[in-house]
Design an enzyme around this catalytic site. Structure first.
Site, short mmCIF file in Angstrom:
data_model
loop_
_atom_site.label_atom_id
_atom_site.label_comp_id
_atom_site.label_asym_id
_atom_site.label_seq_id
_atom_site.Cartn_x
_atom_site.Cartn_y
_atom_site.Cartn_z
NE ARG A 18 -4.51 -2.08 0.11
CZ ARG A 18 -4.50 -1.87 1.10
NH1 ARG A 18 -5.22 -1.61 2.08
NH2 ARG A 18 -5.82 -3.36 0.73
CG HIS A 43 19.31 -9.12 0.10
ND1 HIS A 43 19.93 -10.02 0.68
CD2 HIS A 43 19.39 -8.69 -0.56
CE1 HIS A 43 20.58 -10.46 -1.14
NE2 HIS A 43 20.38 -10.07 -1.62
CG HIS A 50 12.44 -6.93 0.06
ND1 HIS A 50 13.30 -6.46 0.31
CD2 HIS A 50 12.27 -8.23 -0.51
CE1 HIS A 50 14.11 -7.50 -1.04
NE2 HIS A 50 14.10 -8.38 -1.14
CD GLU A 70 21.14 -10.61 3.98
OE1 GLU A 70 21.60 -11.14 5.03
OE2 GLU A 70 20.28 -10.92 3.44
CB THR A 101 14.82 -15.67 -1.76
OG1 THR A 101 15.64 -15.53 -0.21
CG2 THR A 101 14.79 -17.22 -1.00
CG HIS A 192 18.46 -18.16 3.02
ND1 HIS A 192 17.01 -19.17 2.97
CD2 HIS A 192 18.18 -17.34 1.87
CE1 HIS A 192 16.23 -18.62 1.54
NE2 HIS A 192 16.97 -17.44 1.41
CG HIS A 215 9.90 -16.10 5.65
ND1 HIS A 215 9.31 -15.55 4.33
CD2 HIS A 215 9.13 -16.89 4.97
CE1 HIS A 215 8.19 -15.63 3.95
NE2 HIS A 215 7.94 -17.06 4.67
N1 PXP Z 1 21.11 -14.77 4.50
C1 PXP Z 1 20.41 -13.75 3.34
C2 PXP Z 1 21.95 -13.56 2.48
C3 PXP Z 1 19.84 -14.19 2.69
O1 PXP Z 1 19.20 -13.30 2.05
C4 PXP Z 1 18.44 -13.91 3.47
C5 PXP Z 1 17.54 -12.97 3.20
O2 PXP Z 1 16.63 -12.65 2.31
C6 PXP Z 1 18.52 -14.49 5.37
C7 PXP Z 1 20.16 -14.42 5.33
C8 PXP Z 1 17.59 -14.16 5.66
O3 PXP Z 1 16.91 -15.78 5.64
P1 PXP Z 1 15.73 -15.96 6.12
O4 PXP Z 1 14.91 -14.60 5.56
O5 PXP Z 1 14.43 -16.69 4.83
O6 PXP Z 1 15.46 -15.88 7.82
#
Ligand code: PXP
Length: 240
Positions: A18, A43, A50, A70, A101, A192, A215
């Site tokens: 939005r 990131h 985002h 990142e 991602t 991740h 996430h």
């Molecule tokens: N590390 C990197 C390089 C990522 O690209 C991400 C996702 O943006 C993460 C860590 C975090 O991953 P998650 O969102 O699955 O916790």
């Protein structure tokens, strides 16, 4: 204790659906920091789907904890943004612009000549450099050789194996990769798909310096609230 850096990309993703500025990325960062997190990760991607460059500047002004940015250094304006903001840490990620991602670590032999000057430039700006890497012990000396201070182990394969209940051999690969990195003098971060279920086992690997989690943490916060969720992660890390 392993440090928790909370990735707040998902807050920005929701905000961008939005044009009325909610939820606020900076307000979420304040809540996360008040709950005790050690760092904030973002990131920014070239399409700003985002986190936007403007978020990065606003966060840099208000953060009282470590800032980790990142992204892919070969996609402008990433390097200009990072060198302007000078976060504590920059995690370099080889993600294609259209990827959903991050989905793999660096192929260092392929990118060595381009990475060397980029890493040097970040270090000249006083920024700690971490390279996003697959859990392959043989790659760790190469990460050291191009000048990285740390590696961030890509934990999606671990998280998938954990979810499927067959984590033993995959986990062992991470143990060996972390040790190989530490043996050549690299610090080890991870991230991740880490979540409240799989985090404790992963961080039983000795001397994981920092986990970056987004996430799952934001999804869990829908049930538990953002402060409670951050504190639940911190409890796991402090109990280890
Ligand atoms: N590390 C990197 C390089 C990522 O690209 C991400 C996702 O943006 C993460 C860590 C975090 O991953 P998650 O969102 O699955 O916790």
């Amino acid at each position: 204790m392993t440090k928790l850096s909370v990735n707040i990309n998902r807050i920005a993703l929701l905000r961008n659906s939005r044009n009325i500025g909610i939820p606020s990325v900076t307000a979420a960062a304040k809540t996360v920091i008040a709950a005790g997190a050690h760092g904030i990760t973002v990131h920014p991607r070239p399409d700003e789907r985002h986190i936007k460059a403007s978020d990065v500047y606003e966060l840099a002004k208000m953060l009282t904890v470590e800032f980790n940015i990142e992204g892919n250094p070969f996609q402008p304006p990433f390097m200009d943004l990072v060198c302007d903001v000078k976060p504590a840490q920059c995690t370099l990620v080889p993600d294609a612009p259209d990827v959903l991602t991050s989905d793999s670590g660096w192929d260092i032999p392929e990118n060595r000549d381009r990475l060397l000057p980029i890493i040097q430039k970040l270090k000249d700006n006083g920024i700690r450099v971490s390279l996003f890497m697959d859990a392959d012990p043989a790659l760790m000396p190469l990460a050291k050789e191009v000048g990285a201070d740390r590696v961030e182990l890509y934990t999606e394969p671990y998280a998938t194996a954990f979810r499927e209940g067959k984590v033993a051999s995959v986990f062992q690969q991470y143990v060996l990769a972390a040790k190989a990195a530490q043996d050549v003098g690299l610090g080890v971060n991870a991230g991740h798909d880490l979540n409240l279920q799989n985090l404790a086992k992963f961080c039983s690997i000795p001397d994981i310096l920092e986990v970056s989690i987004g996430h799952a943490l934001i999804a869990e916060a829908l049930d538990m609230g953002l402060s409670n969720t951050v504190q639940a992660y911190l409890k796991i890390l402090s109990d280890l």
